[in-house]
Design a protein around this motif. Structure first.
Motif, PDB file in Angstrom:
ATOM      1  N   ALA A 104       0.882  -1.178   0.166  1.00 49.23           N
ATOM      2  CA  ALA A 104      -0.038  -0.055   0.056  1.00 49.23           C
ATOM      3  C   ALA A 104       0.858   1.283  -0.061  1.00 49.23           C
ATOM      4  O   ALA A 104       0.453   2.140   0.636  1.00 49.23           O
ATOM      5  N   SER A 105       1.796   1.005  -0.577  1.00 50.97           N
ATOM      6  CA  SER A 105       2.920   2.308  -0.954  1.00 50.97           C
ATOM      7  C   SER A 105       2.794   2.802  -2.243  1.00 50.97           C
ATOM      8  O   SER A 105       2.516   1.902  -3.166  1.00 50.97           O
ATOM      9  N   PRO A 106       2.915   4.099  -2.667  1.00 45.51           N
ATOM     10  CA  PRO A 106       2.918   4.491  -4.105  1.00 45.51           C
ATOM     11  C   PRO A 106       4.279   4.150  -4.710  1.00 45.51           C
ATOM     12  O   PRO A 106       4.328   4.131  -5.888  1.00 45.51           O
ATOM     13  N   ARG A 107       5.373   3.699  -4.088  1.00 49.90           N
ATOM     14  CA  ARG A 107       6.566   3.407  -4.510  1.00 49.90           C
ATOM     15  C   ARG A 107       6.617   1.926  -4.779  1.00 49.90           C
ATOM     16  O   ARG A 107       6.622   1.041  -3.931  1.00 49.90           O
ATOM     17  N   ARG A 108       6.706   1.536  -6.168  1.00 50.11           N
ATOM     18  CA  ARG A 108       6.540   0.061  -6.670  1.00 50.11           C
ATOM     19  C   ARG A 108       7.839  -0.626  -6.234  1.00 50.11           C
ATOM     20  O   ARG A 108       7.808  -1.891  -6.076  1.00 50.11           O
ATOM     21  N   GLY A 135       9.724   0.097  -3.604  1.00 47.17           N
ATOM     22  CA  GLY A 135      10.044   0.841  -2.070  1.00 47.17           C
ATOM     23  C   GLY A 135       9.999  -0.223  -1.139  1.00 47.17           C
ATOM     24  O   GLY A 135      10.322  -1.525  -1.485  1.00 47.17           O
ATOM     25  N   ASN A 136       9.927   0.105  -0.102  1.00 47.91           N
ATOM     26  CA  ASN A 136      10.222  -0.746   1.284  1.00 47.91           C
ATOM     27  C   ASN A 136       9.120  -1.565   1.478  1.00 47.91           C
ATOM     28  O   ASN A 136       9.239  -2.849   1.825  1.00 47.91           O
ATOM     29  N   SER A 137       7.885  -1.199   1.306  1.00 55.49           N
ATOM     30  CA  SER A 137       6.674  -1.968   1.536  1.00 55.49           C
ATOM     31  C   SER A 137       6.771  -3.306   0.498  1.00 55.49           C
ATOM     32  O   SER A 137       6.341  -4.151   0.871  1.00 55.49           O
ATOM     33  N   ALA A 138       7.015  -2.868  -0.658  1.00 56.31           N
ATOM     34  CA  ALA A 138       7.001  -3.812  -1.607  1.00 56.31           C
ATOM     35  C   ALA A 138       7.943  -4.829  -1.338  1.00 56.31           C
ATOM     36  O   ALA A 138       7.900  -6.098  -1.722  1.00 56.31           O
ATOM     37  N   PRO A 163       4.096   1.607   4.286  1.00 62.25           N
ATOM     38  CA  PRO A 163       5.042   2.596   5.121  1.00 62.25           C
ATOM     39  C   PRO A 163       4.219   3.503   6.101  1.00 62.25           C
ATOM     40  O   PRO A 163       2.996   3.525   6.307  1.00 62.25           O
ATOM     41  N   ILE A 164       4.941   3.925   7.184  1.00 65.87           N
ATOM     42  CA  ILE A 164       4.437   4.645   7.989  1.00 65.87           C
ATOM     43  C   ILE A 164       4.431   6.109   7.659  1.00 65.87           C
ATOM     44  O   ILE A 164       5.390   6.790   7.185  1.00 65.87           O
ATOM     45  N   TYR A 165       3.282   6.562   7.632  1.00 66.51           N
ATOM     46  CA  TYR A 165       2.909   8.030   6.982  1.00 66.51           C
ATOM     47  C   TYR A 165       2.361   8.767   8.494  1.00 66.51           C
ATOM     48  O   TYR A 165       1.438   8.669   8.745  1.00 66.51           O
ATOM     49  N   GLU A 177      11.320   5.369   8.651  1.00 65.42           N
ATOM     50  CA  GLU A 177      12.542   6.118   8.470  1.00 65.42           C
ATOM     51  C   GLU A 177      12.869   6.078  10.164  1.00 65.42           C
ATOM     52  O   GLU A 177      14.019   5.740  10.372  1.00 65.42           O
ATOM     53  N   GLU A 178      11.875   6.261  11.153  1.00 68.18           N
ATOM     54  CA  GLU A 178      12.285   6.460  12.292  1.00 68.18           C
ATOM     55  C   GLU A 178      12.412   4.936  13.115  1.00 68.18           C
ATOM     56  O   GLU A 178      11.847   4.069  12.631  1.00 68.18           O
ATOM     57  N   THR A 179      13.301   4.825  14.225  1.00 68.93           N
ATOM     58  CA  THR A 179      13.577   3.565  14.731  1.00 68.93           C
ATOM     59  C   THR A 179      12.776   3.391  16.155  1.00 68.93           C
ATOM     60  O   THR A 179      12.844   2.264  16.580  1.00 68.93           O
ATOM     61  N   ILE A 183      13.079  -0.893   8.899  1.00 71.09           N
ATOM     62  CA  ILE A 183      13.746   0.626   8.758  1.00 71.09           C
ATOM     63  C   ILE A 183      14.394   1.008   7.842  1.00 71.09           C
ATOM     64  O   ILE A 183      15.192   0.155   7.177  1.00 71.09           O
ATOM     65  N   GLY A 184      13.960   1.972   6.923  1.00 74.35           N
ATOM     66  CA  GLY A 184      14.660   2.278   5.695  1.00 74.35           C
ATOM     67  C   GLY A 184      13.580   3.480   5.364  1.00 74.35           C
ATOM     68  O   GLY A 184      12.567   4.058   5.428  1.00 74.35           O
ATOM     69  N   ASN A 185      14.609   4.229   4.420  1.00 76.50           N
ATOM     70  CA  ASN A 185      13.631   5.596   4.037  1.00 76.50           C
ATOM     71  C   ASN A 185      13.877   5.856   2.440  1.00 76.50           C
ATOM     72  O   ASN A 185      12.746   5.685   1.704  1.00 76.50           O
ATOM     73  N   SER A 186      15.042   5.356   1.870  1.00 77.59           N
ATOM     74  CA  SER A 186      15.246   5.465   0.372  1.00 77.59           C
ATOM     75  C   SER A 186      14.705   3.900  -0.018  1.00 77.59           C
ATOM     76  O   SER A 186      14.505   3.220   0.573  1.00 77.59           O
TER      77      SER A 186
END
Ligand code: FMN
Length: 216
Positions: free
Chosen positions: A8-12, A14-17, A85-87, A132-134, A164-167
């Motif tokens: 459920a992230s817009p980044r295909r 990304g970390n959720s994927a 992702p945590i938003y 991003e935050e731990t 944990i990750g951001n990019s």
């Protein structure tokens, strides 16, 4: 058994994927089926006022792919894993919209609401988080919400994995190895021991039996 996994992230990429793909691998390794879907591919809008957009036959009038996914993929699955992702210390709007849009199909105006409610119940539910935050409670609100959703739908919240990750796909570099943990989570998703006692629940006093890998 079959699990639907929703990234459920817009980044295909990304970390959720990445977490969702790892969990899907684990589920398949354990001999079960996993279907990985990306929210952005079928979910194009929020819940609206049903009185404004419900069609005359009672079906939802929002013209995107949510109805097909919900009815033909989510409802028949015995398991559901959400990867978000945590938003702003909550879940992504995509995941929230996925839950909200289910309302159109359980409300009494929907012709097959009873069938939908029945199929909504009794799933095994899991959660994959990236942030991003731990600090340990950064995802507590989301975990609590999924737990309440599980309770409300007579489902079983199996647990969660947090990376944990951001990019993009940076969770792969998290020393706590969330991708490995997500894969293991997938492997045990349909078999993991779960409990949620009431004071009068019958119980043996022990949790693990000889077949659970515990040492005497
Ligand atoms: C709109 C937005 C809000 C965010 N809010 C938080 C936050 O509250 N706490 C946090 O730790 N990370 C926050 N982040 C960072 C993301 O959780 C992090 O980059 C995550 O790994 C992204 O996952 P993805 O690659 O699946 O999109 C936010 C990112 C965005 C874009």
């Amino acid at each position: 058994m079959k699990a639907m996994i929703l990234s459920a992230s817009p980044r295909r990429d990304g970390n959720s994927a990445a977490l969702a793909q790892a969990a899907a691998r684990g589920i398949r390794q354990s001999g079960h089926e996993a279907e990985l879907l990306y929210a952005d591919e079928f979910l194009e809008g929020f819940l609206r006022d049903c009185r404004q957009c419900r069609r005359e036959d009672g079906t939802c009038g929002i013209a995107d792919g949510f109805g097909d996914v919900f009815l033909d993929h989510y409802l028949p699955a015995e398991g559901f894993i959400a990867a978000t992702p945590i938003y702003w210390y909550g879940m992504s709007a995509q995941l929230k919209a996925f839950f909200d849009r289910a309302f159109c199909y359980v409300s009494a105006s929907y012709p097959e609401a009873d069938r939908v409610v029945n199929a909504l119940m009794g799933k095994r539910i899991g959660l994959l988080l990236s942030s991003e935050e731990t600090y340990p409670d950064v995802g507590a609100g989301i975990i609590h919400q999924i737990q309440e959703h599980s309770r409300y739908t007579n489902s079983t919240f199996v647990g969660h994995v947090h990376g944990i990750g951001n990019s993009r796909a940076e969770v792969a570099r998290d020393p706590s190895q969330p991708l490995k943990r997500a894969e293991e989570f997938g492997e045990r998703f349909f078999s993991a021991h779960t409990s949620d006692y009431r004071i009068d629940s019958e119980r043996s006093g022990k949790v693990w039996g000889p077949s659970d890998g515990a040492h005497a």
